[in-house]
Scaffold this motif. Structure first.
Motif, mmCIF file in Angstrom:
data_model
loop_
_atom_site.group_PDB
_atom_site.id
_atom_site.type_symbol
_atom_site.label_atom_id
_atom_site.label_comp_id
_atom_site.label_asym_id
_atom_site.label_seq_id
_atom_site.Cartn_x
_atom_site.Cartn_y
_atom_site.Cartn_z
ATOM 1 N N ARG A 1 0.775 -1.216 -0.047
ATOM 2 C CA ARG A 1 -0.040 -0.194 0.000
ATOM 3 C C ARG A 1 0.853 1.131 -0.173
ATOM 4 N NH1 ARG A 1 -2.410 3.127 4.311
ATOM 5 N NH2 ARG A 1 -4.265 3.958 3.714
ATOM 6 N N ILE A 2 0.798 2.189 -1.006
ATOM 7 C CA ILE A 2 1.340 3.371 -1.152
ATOM 8 C C ILE A 2 0.622 4.515 -0.852
ATOM 9 C CG2 ILE A 2 3.115 2.260 -2.490
ATOM 10 C CD1 ILE A 2 2.090 3.883 -4.832
ATOM 11 N N VAL A 3 1.100 5.498 -0.288
ATOM 12 C CA VAL A 3 0.073 6.887 0.055
ATOM 13 C C VAL A 3 0.842 7.933 -0.529
ATOM 14 C CG1 VAL A 3 -0.815 8.141 1.658
ATOM 15 C CG2 VAL A 3 -0.718 5.581 2.075
ATOM 16 N N VAL A 4 0.248 8.808 -1.431
ATOM 17 C CA VAL A 4 0.914 9.969 -1.871
ATOM 18 C C VAL A 4 0.220 10.968 -1.220
ATOM 19 C CG1 VAL A 4 1.166 11.215 -3.847
ATOM 20 C CG2 VAL A 4 1.288 9.028 -4.085
ATOM 21 N N SER A 5 0.818 11.848 -0.293
ATOM 22 C CA SER A 5 0.284 12.512 0.622
ATOM 23 C C SER A 5 0.793 14.074 0.435
ATOM 24 C CB SER A 5 0.712 12.420 1.993
ATOM 25 O OG SER A 5 -0.021 13.330 3.044
ATOM 26 N N ARG A 6 -0.371 15.073 0.325
ATOM 27 C CA ARG A 6 -0.136 16.372 0.238
ATOM 28 C C ARG A 6 -0.643 17.253 1.478
ATOM 29 N NH1 ARG A 6 2.844 14.689 -2.810
ATOM 30 N NH2 ARG A 6 2.913 14.744 -4.930
ATOM 31 N N THR A 7 -0.791 16.406 2.506
ATOM 32 C CA THR A 7 -1.530 17.089 3.623
ATOM 33 C C THR A 7 -0.858 18.113 4.309
ATOM 34 O OG1 THR A 7 -2.492 15.118 4.244
ATOM 35 C CG2 THR A 7 -2.547 16.669 5.907
ATOM 36 N N ALA A 8 -1.131 19.335 4.364
ATOM 37 C CA ALA A 8 -0.400 20.447 5.054
ATOM 38 C C ALA A 8 -0.019 20.387 6.349
ATOM 39 C CB ALA A 8 -1.189 21.826 4.867
ATOM 40 N N GLY A 9 1.475 20.323 6.776
ATOM 41 C CA GLY A 9 1.531 20.246 8.373
ATOM 42 C C GLY A 9 1.240 21.463 9.157
ATOM 43 N N ARG A 10 1.351 21.264 10.272
ATOM 44 C CA ARG A 10 0.861 22.256 11.394
ATOM 45 C C ARG A 10 2.115 23.243 11.401
ATOM 46 N NH1 ARG A 10 -1.747 18.245 16.031
ATOM 47 N NH2 ARG A 10 -3.189 17.179 14.567
ATOM 48 N N PRO A 11 1.641 24.580 11.464
ATOM 49 C CA PRO A 11 2.946 25.741 11.405
ATOM 50 C C PRO A 11 3.281 26.169 12.961
ATOM 51 C CG PRO A 11 0.468 26.476 11.315
ATOM 52 C CD PRO A 11 0.491 25.005 11.244
ATOM 53 N N TRP A 12 3.746 25.063 13.614
ATOM 54 C CA TRP A 12 4.031 25.160 14.839
ATOM 55 C C TRP A 12 5.441 26.251 15.008
ATOM 56 C CZ3 TRP A 12 1.383 24.698 19.030
ATOM 57 C CH2 TRP A 12 0.513 23.821 19.331
ATOM 58 N N ILE A 13 6.227 26.046 14.201
ATOM 59 C CA ILE A 13 7.524 26.800 14.041
ATOM 60 C C ILE A 13 7.314 28.270 13.779
ATOM 61 C CG2 ILE A 13 9.668 26.911 13.022
ATOM 62 C CD1 ILE A 13 9.840 23.797 12.604
ATOM 63 N N LEU A 14 6.631 28.567 12.817
ATOM 64 C CA LEU A 14 6.227 29.797 12.731
ATOM 65 C C LEU A 14 5.543 30.385 13.684
ATOM 66 C CD1 LEU A 14 6.540 32.176 10.616
ATOM 67 C CD2 LEU A 14 4.377 31.418 9.517
ATOM 68 N N ALA A 15 4.642 29.807 14.259
ATOM 69 C CA ALA A 15 3.847 30.379 15.544
ATOM 70 C C ALA A 15 4.967 30.678 16.537
ATOM 71 C CB ALA A 15 2.655 29.236 15.976
ATOM 72 N N VAL A 16 5.752 29.725 16.946
ATOM 73 C CA VAL A 16 6.842 29.945 18.100
ATOM 74 C C VAL A 16 7.437 31.089 17.745
ATOM 75 C CG1 VAL A 16 8.670 29.126 19.321
ATOM 76 C CG2 VAL A 16 6.707 27.708 18.699
ATOM 77 N N VAL A 17 7.928 31.422 16.359
ATOM 78 C CA VAL A 17 8.975 32.485 15.818
ATOM 79 C C VAL A 17 7.958 34.010 16.266
ATOM 80 C CG1 VAL A 17 9.804 33.643 14.087
ATOM 81 C CG2 VAL A 17 10.307 31.391 14.319
ATOM 82 N N LEU A 18 6.844 33.880 15.827
ATOM 83 C CA LEU A 18 5.978 35.102 15.963
ATOM 84 C C LEU A 18 5.709 35.409 17.135
ATOM 85 C CD1 LEU A 18 3.478 34.691 13.157
ATOM 86 C CD2 LEU A 18 5.219 36.391 13.021
ATOM 87 N N LEU A 19 5.725 34.442 18.175
ATOM 88 C CA LEU A 19 5.362 34.641 19.606
ATOM 89 C C LEU A 19 6.714 35.215 20.252
ATOM 90 C CD1 LEU A 19 2.983 31.757 20.581
ATOM 91 C CD2 LEU A 19 2.464 34.082 20.292
ATOM 92 N N VAL A 20 7.702 34.707 19.799
ATOM 93 C CA VAL A 20 8.880 35.408 20.614
ATOM 94 C C VAL A 20 9.289 36.724 19.823
ATOM 95 C CG1 VAL A 20 11.753 34.921 20.226
ATOM 96 C CG2 VAL A 20 10.114 32.876 20.547
#
Length: 370
Positions: A8-27
């Motif tokens: 079984r193969i899965v081709v995924s284009r699911t967008a990741g969660r923007p944790w890193i950018l959120a932390v940068v903006l909060l800093v």
């Protein structure tokens, strides 16, 4: 692309969660807020509170988006068949329903390679209306493209289950080649028929650009006036009130800017395409196509696009549109048109509407009418 055990193969284009950018903006926001608290002069303090609040709101918005579970966007090939998943399973095709399957390179380089399915028997389209019909009776797996590194593996899996594959680049549409009495063993690429010339694409959730520009100008003028009053005015209660109003205006202008940009982003943009073939509703998570022969009447009450089916058997023929059906038998598209989109719809609907479809224009509201 992932390949778990079991073939079984899965081709995924699911967008990741923007944790890193959120932390940068909060800093960054915390740095501005610290500057506001530590500053002894008024100007750095105001700038710190304003910019710290703005970056903080953006960071908290990304935190909220990161907490929510991302919507799945995948193409799955397993021993049972091929499936397209967008949040949930949009359609599934068994291998015994297919005579051949191909991986072709799209003429548009941005779309990469795409999967084309050739049905094994008649009646395939009635059971899989979510697929896009293309030339030669084949169907396109739309909405997801394969990278160069993924295409060979997908070809191998298709050849294993169906016994047909393709390894070629289509250089010209099918309509440009002379007709052949014998159908090619490999399905050839051509654009979907609903992409008709003269079609009109309407941005459903578009904002009024003129009003938005005037709003930006007014907000800027108010902020400049309040900034001058804060900097050079007397140090009393009026200055404190100006600070509060300045922060509210800045936050409101920032929110409007973010909301308008989100409406134009790929994730939130919704389009309504009108052509000689019919109506197509396209969003990131949903695709609805209705041909003109299926529609008897069209109306737009309260900027909601609704249509009445031409046949009594329409609910049985199009079970995929059952969530759009209203109590009176009309079908309503999922979202209301914005004021800008409603004006474009009224301007262009007569250009593509066939004679057999009735259209009831919205009745203008007259002031003072009883």
């Amino acid at each position: 692309m992932t390949e778990p055990a079991g073939g079984r193969i899965v081709v995924s284009r699911t967008a990741g969660r923007p944790w890193i950018l959120a932390v940068v903006l909060l800093v960054v926001a915390s740095g501005f807020l610290w500057m506001a608290l530590a500053a002894t002069q008024e100007s750095p303090r105001v700038a710190g509170w304003v910019f710290g609040g703005g970056f903080g709101l953006l960071g908290l918005n990304l935190v909220r988006r990161s907490v929510r579970r991302p919507v799945r966007d995948e193409l799955v090939l397993d021993p049972a068949g091929i499936s397209r998943v967008i949040g949930r399973v949009v359609w599934t095709v068994r291998w015994d329903e297919l005579r051949a399957a191909s991986v072709v390179e799209s003429p548009r380089k941005s779309e990469g390679h795409q999967v084309v399915l050739s049905p094994a028997r008649d009646g395939f389209e009635s059971r899989h209306r979510s697929l896009v019909r293309i030339g030669g009776g084949d169907f396109l797996v739309a909405g997801i493209g394969l990278y160069d590194r993924e295409a060979p593996r997908v070809r191998e899996v298709l050849a294993r289950h169906i016994g047909a594959t393709v390894d070629r680049v289509v250089e010209a549409p099918v309509l440009m080649r002379p007709p052949s009495p014998v159908r090619d063993a490999v399905p050839s690429w051509m654009p979907p028929p609903l992409e008709a010339t003269g079609s009109v694409t309407i941005h459903v959730n578009a904002w009024n650009r003129a009003l938005l520009r005037w709003g930006r100008l007014c907000a800027l003028m108010v902020e400049l006036g309040l900034g001058a009053a804060i900097e050079f005015g007397p140090r009393n209660g009026i200055r404190t009130a100006c600070l509060v109003v300045f922060a509210v205006v800045f936050a409101g202008a920032t929110w409007l800017e973010i909301a308008e940009r989100q409406s134009r982003s790929r994730k939130f943009r919704v389009t309504l395409e009108l052509s000689a073939a019919g109506i197509r509703w396209v969003s990131r998570y949903r695709r609805i196509e209705v041909a003109w022969p299926e529609i008897a009447e069209l109306r737009t009450p309260a900027r909601l696009v609704e249509f009445r089916p031409a046949s009594d058997g329409f609910p049985l023929d199009r079970p995929d549109l059952h969530p759009l059906r209203q109590a009176d038998g009309w079908y309503r598209f999922p979202r209301a048109l914005s004021a800008t989109a409603a004006r474009e719809f009224d301007e262009h609907i007569r250009e593509v509407l066939p004679g057999g479809v009735a259209w009831a224009p919205p009745t203008p509201i007259t002031r003072g009418a009883t």
